[in-house]
Design an enzyme around this catalytic site. Structure first.
Site, PDB file in Angstrom:
ATOM      1  N   CYS A 128      80.345 -24.495 -24.881  1.00  0.00           N
ATOM      2  CA  CYS A 128      79.026 -23.927 -24.229  1.00  0.00           C
ATOM      3  C   CYS A 128      79.185 -22.966 -23.193  1.00  0.00           C
ATOM      4  O   CYS A 128      78.755 -21.786 -22.954  1.00  0.00           O
ATOM      5  CB  CYS A 128      78.011 -24.843 -23.574  1.00  0.00           C
ATOM      6  N   GLY A 163      79.099 -37.001 -26.097  1.00  0.00           N
ATOM      7  CA  GLY A 163      79.871 -36.171 -26.783  1.00  0.00           C
ATOM      8  C   GLY A 163      80.571 -35.055 -25.800  1.00  0.00           C
ATOM      9  O   GLY A 163      81.699 -34.878 -25.773  1.00  0.00           O
ATOM     10  N   ARG A 165      80.919 -35.577 -22.440  1.00  0.00           N
ATOM     11  CA  ARG A 165      81.625 -36.219 -21.426  1.00  0.00           C
ATOM     12  C   ARG A 165      83.008 -36.760 -22.080  1.00  0.00           C
ATOM     13  O   ARG A 165      83.927 -36.786 -21.296  1.00  0.00           O
ATOM     14  CB  ARG A 165      81.024 -37.432 -20.885  1.00  0.00           C
ATOM     15  N   ASN A 167      84.587 -35.089 -24.332  1.00  0.00           N
ATOM     16  CA  ASN A 167      85.394 -34.110 -24.689  1.00  0.00           C
ATOM     17  C   ASN A 167      85.788 -32.923 -23.392  1.00  0.00           C
ATOM     18  O   ASN A 167      85.848 -31.858 -23.776  1.00  0.00           O
ATOM     19  CB  ASN A 167      84.611 -33.144 -25.925  1.00  0.00           C
TER      20      ASN A 167
END
Length: 310
Positions: A128, A163, A165, A167
């Site tokens: 993101c 997910g 957190r 990664n």
């Protein structure tokens, strides 16, 4: 004829992407929604919307009668799970769009290199923070070569699911590398901040670029044009304030620890805000919205290209 797609991952990102496909796309249609939790809201919502579902993960997808008609598979799970998903899907000739930081395929930022890898079997949507900031690094770099690019992505803690957190390391590594590979910076660095503020704050991104020199007016215009381009598929993407410039003197250079050298030249600072479209996620979750929007745009380009060559 629309291209059928499947989404692996029935969490926030996968569910938001499903709704975008169904509401916004003129060239894609949902073929299947895949999860591992039979009680997930994403699978329940997909069922209500008439989308075929399985709660048995990728193995369940392979057994679905719809699988043969699927052209593109989005993976919205985790970097660790993606390696197996990619291997299985490639073996069966499916195109894969990766919304995890696994970075198996080439990095794709639609506003920067969206048309360059449409034939690749796997396309990686970076992160993101990368989707929000790398266009700005590229915009500066096309006017004045960026020696060092640093980005700080601040997202609401509530918008960071398990997910995201899990990664964090992959996020920083993948984003840093993509700042160089796609953004064009000689060296890149990425930082993510999970902001626990209440009420949750909209995603904010800061981009710092160090350039040897450059025309400030031309750089600002390039940045403004890039913001407009990203906003064509992420309407909530905008500048928070005017582009900032600072001349760093040789008499008082800036030390770049990551490069082990002193810098003198032009520092460009860009401050961004990304508001989500709230199709499924809250408007403050611009970090998730920009990922699903970028993945949707990329899949549409693949489908359009295949229709033109059919």
């Amino acid at each position: 004829m629309k291209a059928k797609v499947a989404i692996i991952g029935s969490g926030n990102i996968g569910t938001d992407l499903m709704i975008k496909v169904m509401r916004l796309s003129e060239v894609l249609e949902m073929g299947a929604m895949v999860g591992v939790d039979p009680k997930s809201d994403g699978l329940a919502r997909a069922t209500r919307l008439g989308v075929a579902t399985t709660s048995e993960g990728i193995d369940g997808l392979l057994d679905m009668p719809q699988f043969e008609d699927i052209k593109i598979v989005f993976d919205a799970t985790s970097a660790g799970a993606h390696a197996r998903h990619d291997a299985v899907l490639r073996e069966r000739g499916k195109r894969v769009i990766d919304l995890t930081p696994a970075a198996i395929g080439p990095y794709v930022i639609p506003a920067v290199n969206g048309g360059e890898h449409l034939d690749a079997p796997n396309l990686n949507m970076v992160t993101c923070g990368g989707q929000a900031t790398i266009p700005i690094v590229a915009a500066v770099n096309r006017i004045s070569p960026v020696i060092y690019g640093e980005i700080v992505a601040s997202i609401a803690s509530k918008s960071a699911g398990p997910g995201t957190r899990a990664n964090i390391d992959e996020f920083t590594e993948t984003t840093s590398k993509a700042i160089e590979v796609v953004g064009g910076a000689r060296r890149g660095k990425a930082v993510i901040v999970l902001n626990p503020a209440e009420p949750p704050l909209i995603m904010r991104d800061t981009v710092y670029c160090l350039c040897g020199d450059g025309d400030e007016a031309a750089i600002e215009q390039s940045v403004l044009e890039m913001v407009m381009e990203v906003a064509t598929y992420v309407p909530g993407y905008r500048l928070k304030q005017k582009v900032q410039f600072e001349r760093i003197s040789h008499n008082d250079p800036l030390v770049i620890p990551e490069m082990g050298e002193a810098f003198a030249g032009l520092k460009v600072s860009v401050f961004l805000e990304v508001e989500g479209a709230a199709h499924y996620l809250p408007a403050y979750a611009g970090n998730l919205d920009i990922m699903t929007s970028a993945a949707l745009r990329t899949a549409e380009r693949i489908a359009e290209q295949e229709l033109q060559t059919a």
